[in-house]
Motif scaffolding. Structure first.
Motif, PDB file in Angstrom:
ATOM      1  N   ASN A 189       0.835  -1.194   0.000  1.00  0.00           N
ATOM      2  CA  ASN A 189       0.000   0.000   0.000  1.00  0.00           C
ATOM      3  C   ASN A 189       0.873   1.249   0.000  1.00  0.00           C
ATOM      4  OD1 ASN A 189      -2.868  -1.041   0.368  1.00  0.00           O
ATOM      5  ND2 ASN A 189      -1.845  -2.045   2.091  1.00  0.00           N
ATOM      6  N   ALA A 190       0.265   2.362  -0.382  1.00  0.00           N
ATOM      7  CA  ALA A 190       0.954   3.654  -0.335  1.00  0.00           C
ATOM      8  C   ALA A 190       0.192   4.599   0.580  1.00  0.00           C
ATOM      9  CB  ALA A 190       1.062   4.262  -1.734  1.00  0.00           C
ATOM     10  N   ILE A 191       0.926   5.468   1.225  1.00  0.00           N
ATOM     11  CA  ILE A 191       0.342   6.563   2.003  1.00  0.00           C
ATOM     12  C   ILE A 191       0.753   7.866   1.325  1.00  0.00           C
ATOM     13  CG2 ILE A 191       0.401   7.807   4.201  1.00  0.00           C
ATOM     14  CD1 ILE A 191       0.733   5.132   5.595  1.00  0.00           C
ATOM     15  N   CYS A 192      -0.206   8.777   1.210  1.00  0.00           N
ATOM     16  CA  CYS A 192       0.019  10.059   0.536  1.00  0.00           C
ATOM     17  C   CYS A 192      -0.144  11.195   1.536  1.00  0.00           C
ATOM     18  CB  CYS A 192      -0.974  10.221  -0.614  1.00  0.00           C
ATOM     19  SG  CYS A 192      -0.873   8.898  -1.845  1.00  0.00           S
ATOM     20  N   PRO A 193       0.932  11.525   2.265  1.00  0.00           N
ATOM     21  CA  PRO A 193       0.813  12.588   3.267  1.00  0.00           C
ATOM     22  C   PRO A 193       0.608  13.959   2.620  1.00  0.00           C
ATOM     23  CG  PRO A 193       2.766  11.224   3.646  1.00  0.00           C
ATOM     24  CD  PRO A 193       2.258  10.912   2.268  1.00  0.00           C
ATOM     25  N   GLY A 194      -0.197  14.773   3.296  1.00  0.00           N
ATOM     26  CA  GLY A 194      -0.212  16.190   2.978  1.00  0.00           C
ATOM     27  C   GLY A 194       0.917  16.866   3.720  1.00  0.00           C
ATOM     28  N   TYR A 195       0.816  18.156   3.879  1.00  0.00           N
ATOM     29  CA  TYR A 195       1.860  18.885   4.603  1.00  0.00           C
ATOM     30  C   TYR A 195       1.788  18.554   6.085  1.00  0.00           C
ATOM     31  CZ  TYR A 195       2.971  21.686   0.492  1.00  0.00           C
ATOM     32  OH  TYR A 195       3.392  22.088  -0.752  1.00  0.00           O
ATOM     33  N   CYS A 196       2.847  17.923   6.593  1.00  0.00           N
ATOM     34  CA  CYS A 196       2.956  17.561   8.007  1.00  0.00           C
ATOM     35  C   CYS A 196       4.312  18.010   8.531  1.00  0.00           C
ATOM     36  CB  CYS A 196       2.826  16.049   8.203  1.00  0.00           C
ATOM     37  SG  CYS A 196       1.216  15.370   7.753  1.00  0.00           S
ATOM     38  N   HIS A 197       4.365  18.301   9.810  1.00  0.00           N
ATOM     39  CA  HIS A 197       5.635  18.684  10.414  1.00  0.00           C
ATOM     40  C   HIS A 197       6.653  17.564  10.228  1.00  0.00           C
ATOM     41  CE1 HIS A 197       4.558  22.476  12.190  1.00  0.00           C
ATOM     42  NE2 HIS A 197       3.484  21.953  12.756  1.00  0.00           N
ATOM     43  N   SER A 198       7.803  17.896   9.655  1.00  0.00           N
ATOM     44  CA  SER A 198       8.868  16.929   9.424  1.00  0.00           C
ATOM     45  C   SER A 198      10.124  17.695   9.072  1.00  0.00           C
ATOM     46  CB  SER A 198       8.511  15.971   8.281  1.00  0.00           C
ATOM     47  OG  SER A 198       8.477  16.673   7.054  1.00  0.00           O
ATOM     48  N   GLU A 199      11.234  16.970   9.016  1.00  0.00           N
ATOM     49  CA  GLU A 199      12.499  17.598   8.630  1.00  0.00           C
ATOM     50  C   GLU A 199      12.447  18.120   7.203  1.00  0.00           C
ATOM     51  OE1 GLU A 199      17.142  16.531   9.391  1.00  0.00           O
ATOM     52  OE2 GLU A 199      15.996  15.063   8.245  1.00  0.00           O
ATOM     53  N   MET A 200      11.633  17.506   6.355  1.00  0.00           N
ATOM     54  CA  MET A 200      11.505  17.953   4.974  1.00  0.00           C
ATOM     55  C   MET A 200      10.691  19.233   4.867  1.00  0.00           C
ATOM     56  SD  MET A 200       9.899  15.905   1.689  1.00  0.00           S
ATOM     57  CE  MET A 200      11.206  14.690   1.622  1.00  0.00           C
ATOM     58  N   VAL A 201       9.608  19.315   5.634  1.00  0.00           N
ATOM     59  CA  VAL A 201       8.655  20.416   5.494  1.00  0.00           C
ATOM     60  C   VAL A 201       9.008  21.619   6.367  1.00  0.00           C
ATOM     61  CG1 VAL A 201       6.251  21.083   5.940  1.00  0.00           C
ATOM     62  CG2 VAL A 201       6.764  18.930   4.767  1.00  0.00           C
ATOM     63  N   ASP A 202       9.428  21.384   7.602  1.00  0.00           N
ATOM     64  CA  ASP A 202       9.563  22.475   8.575  1.00  0.00           C
ATOM     65  C   ASP A 202      10.493  23.611   8.141  1.00  0.00           C
ATOM     66  OD1 ASP A 202       7.705  21.341  10.213  1.00  0.00           O
ATOM     67  OD2 ASP A 202       9.134  20.489  11.635  1.00  0.00           O
ATOM     68  N   PRO A 203      11.631  23.343   7.489  1.00  0.00           N
ATOM     69  CA  PRO A 203      12.468  24.475   7.066  1.00  0.00           C
ATOM     70  C   PRO A 203      11.742  25.437   6.128  1.00  0.00           C
ATOM     71  CG  PRO A 203      13.740  22.451   7.007  1.00  0.00           C
ATOM     72  CD  PRO A 203      12.312  22.052   7.240  1.00  0.00           C
ATOM     73  N   TYR A 204      10.936  24.885   5.210  1.00  0.00           N
ATOM     74  CA  TYR A 204      10.166  25.736   4.305  1.00  0.00           C
ATOM     75  C   TYR A 204       9.064  26.469   5.063  1.00  0.00           C
ATOM     76  CZ  TYR A 204      12.449  23.119   0.538  1.00  0.00           C
ATOM     77  OH  TYR A 204      13.379  22.546  -0.305  1.00  0.00           O
ATOM     78  N   TYR A 205       8.437  25.759   5.979  1.00  0.00           N
ATOM     79  CA  TYR A 205       7.351  26.341   6.782  1.00  0.00           C
ATOM     80  C   TYR A 205       7.855  27.525   7.595  1.00  0.00           C
ATOM     81  CZ  TYR A 205       3.435  26.437  10.120  1.00  0.00           C
ATOM     82  OH  TYR A 205       2.373  26.818  10.901  1.00  0.00           O
ATOM     83  N   GLU A 206       9.040  27.364   8.175  1.00  0.00           N
ATOM     84  CA  GLU A 206       9.604  28.424   9.008  1.00  0.00           C
ATOM     85  C   GLU A 206      10.149  29.584   8.181  1.00  0.00           C
ATOM     86  OE1 GLU A 206      12.461  26.192  11.208  1.00  0.00           O
ATOM     87  OE2 GLU A 206      10.920  25.088  12.331  1.00  0.00           O
ATOM     88  N   ALA A 207      10.664  29.272   6.982  1.00  0.00           N
ATOM     89  CA  ALA A 207      11.258  30.320   6.149  1.00  0.00           C
ATOM     90  C   ALA A 207      10.206  31.155   5.418  1.00  0.00           C
ATOM     91  CB  ALA A 207      12.212  29.696   5.128  1.00  0.00           C
ATOM     92  N   GLU A 208       9.095  30.519   5.050  1.00  0.00           N
ATOM     93  CA  GLU A 208       8.064  31.200   4.258  1.00  0.00           C
ATOM     94  C   GLU A 208       6.677  30.961   4.851  1.00  0.00           C
ATOM     95  OE1 GLU A 208       8.499  33.189   1.785  1.00  0.00           O
ATOM     96  OE2 GLU A 208      10.586  32.824   1.175  1.00  0.00           O
ATOM     97  N   PRO A 209       6.421  31.470   6.064  1.00  0.00           N
ATOM     98  CA  PRO A 209       5.125  31.186   6.701  1.00  0.00           C
ATOM     99  C   PRO A 209       3.926  31.698   5.911  1.00  0.00           C
ATOM    100  CG  PRO A 209       6.349  32.863   7.922  1.00  0.00           C
ATOM    101  CD  PRO A 209       7.293  32.285   6.926  1.00  0.00           C
ATOM    102  N   ALA A 210       4.070  32.857   5.274  1.00  0.00           N
ATOM    103  CA  ALA A 210       2.947  33.406   4.513  1.00  0.00           C
ATOM    104  C   ALA A 210       2.620  32.517   3.314  1.00  0.00           C
ATOM    105  CB  ALA A 210       3.259  34.826   4.057  1.00  0.00           C
ATOM    106  N   LEU A 211       3.670  32.039   2.635  1.00  0.00           N
ATOM    107  CA  LEU A 211       3.460  31.132   1.505  1.00  0.00           C
ATOM    108  C   LEU A 211       2.797  29.851   1.976  1.00  0.00           C
ATOM    109  CD1 LEU A 211       3.858  30.149  -1.404  1.00  0.00           C
ATOM    110  CD2 LEU A 211       6.173  29.433  -0.752  1.00  0.00           C
TER     111      LEU A 211
END
Length: 262
Positions: A189-211
């Motif tokens: 099976n596959a899982i298709c995560p949306g945006y979740c806190h992780s090492e991959m996502v958090d740097p972008y989240y913190e750098a561009e909160p408005a985006l």
């Protein structure tokens, strides 16, 4: 009647690639706390050692195997060392991945940007499955979970064509593998995560909160970023006997479809 919360995973052996941080790390700790013996892989020794300490603190048993999913010999060694340690392989979560290039139109993507994302995100999953399946067959069957993405179900609008293509490919590989081994006791099976806190996502989240506020408004009905445990919960279900008749799906875990009428 009392139900043993650890009954699904007592004695089960699970291998998780790319589990030194983020979603894979959360899943490893959660499964270990419920009785699984968990082998984790990654390229960073220090983070791997720290993860084993967390697994043991949760009352579980873990093994860190340093390796790179772009190298077949490393992948083969990941599976072999897991089986050498515990004698079997019951579950695998193929989670290792990279974002690759973003904010780059298709015609401006370089070969290096393309090849890196495809090699890790898609070919790495193929290499992992190729090594895991024989070990599961020898163990009497098992469950494989491949981590795709919400971008494996939709086109990308942030200039990430290699990532999107790799994650669509993961779903095709998953569905084909599910058919190939359905009668031999292996579920895929596959899982298709949306945006979740992780090492991959958090740097972008913190750098561009408005985006990110705009992205979340478009990509999830809740408008919120998810916590890593929501993916771990889905992994736990699909690995468990409760999902014994579930194979070949691509499960979105993104807080609801982003399509709206208002």
């Amino acid at each position: 009647m009392m139900v043993n919360a650890m009954s699904d995973f007592n004695g089960k052996v699970v291998l998780i690639t790319g589990a030194t941080s983020g979603l894979g790390a959360t899943a490893a700790i959660q499964l270990a706390a419920k009785g699984a013996k968990v082998a984790i892989t990654g390229r960073r020794q220090e983070q791997g050692d720290a993860m084993i300490a967390q697994i043991e603190a949760a009352g579980g048993e873990g093994l860190f195997i340093r390796g790179d999913v772009t190298v077949q010999a490393d992948v083969d060694a990941m599976v072999a060392r897991t089986v050498d340690r515990w004698g079997r392989l019951d579950g695998a979560v193929n989670n290792a991945g990279v974002t690759g290039g973003v904010f780059i139109p298709v015609a401006e993507f370089t070969d290096d940007d393309w090849n890196s994302a495809i090699d890790i995100n898609l070919t790495g999953v193929f290499r992992s499955m190729r090594a895991e399946i024989p070990a599961m067959l020898a163990s009497g069957g098992g469950s494989i979970i491949n981590i795709s993405s919400a971008y494996g179900l939709n086109g990308g609008d942030i200039g990430n064509c290699a990532y999107v293509s790799s994650k669509w490919g993961v779903i095709g590989l998953t569905k084909t593998g599910a058919i190939d081994y359905a009668r031999e006791g292996i579920r895929v099976n596959a899982i298709c995560p949306g945006y979740c806190h992780s090492e991959m996502v958090d740097p972008y989240y913190e750098a561009e909160p408005a985006l990110f506020e705009k992205l979340l408004e478009r990509y999830t009905a809740t408008g919120k970023i998810g916590e890593s445990h929501v993916i771990a919960d889905a992994i736990e279900f699909l690995l468990s006997d409760k999902a014994s008749f579930v194979s070949g799906i691509a499960l979105p875990v993104q807080g609801g479809d982003h399509s709206r009428l208002y």
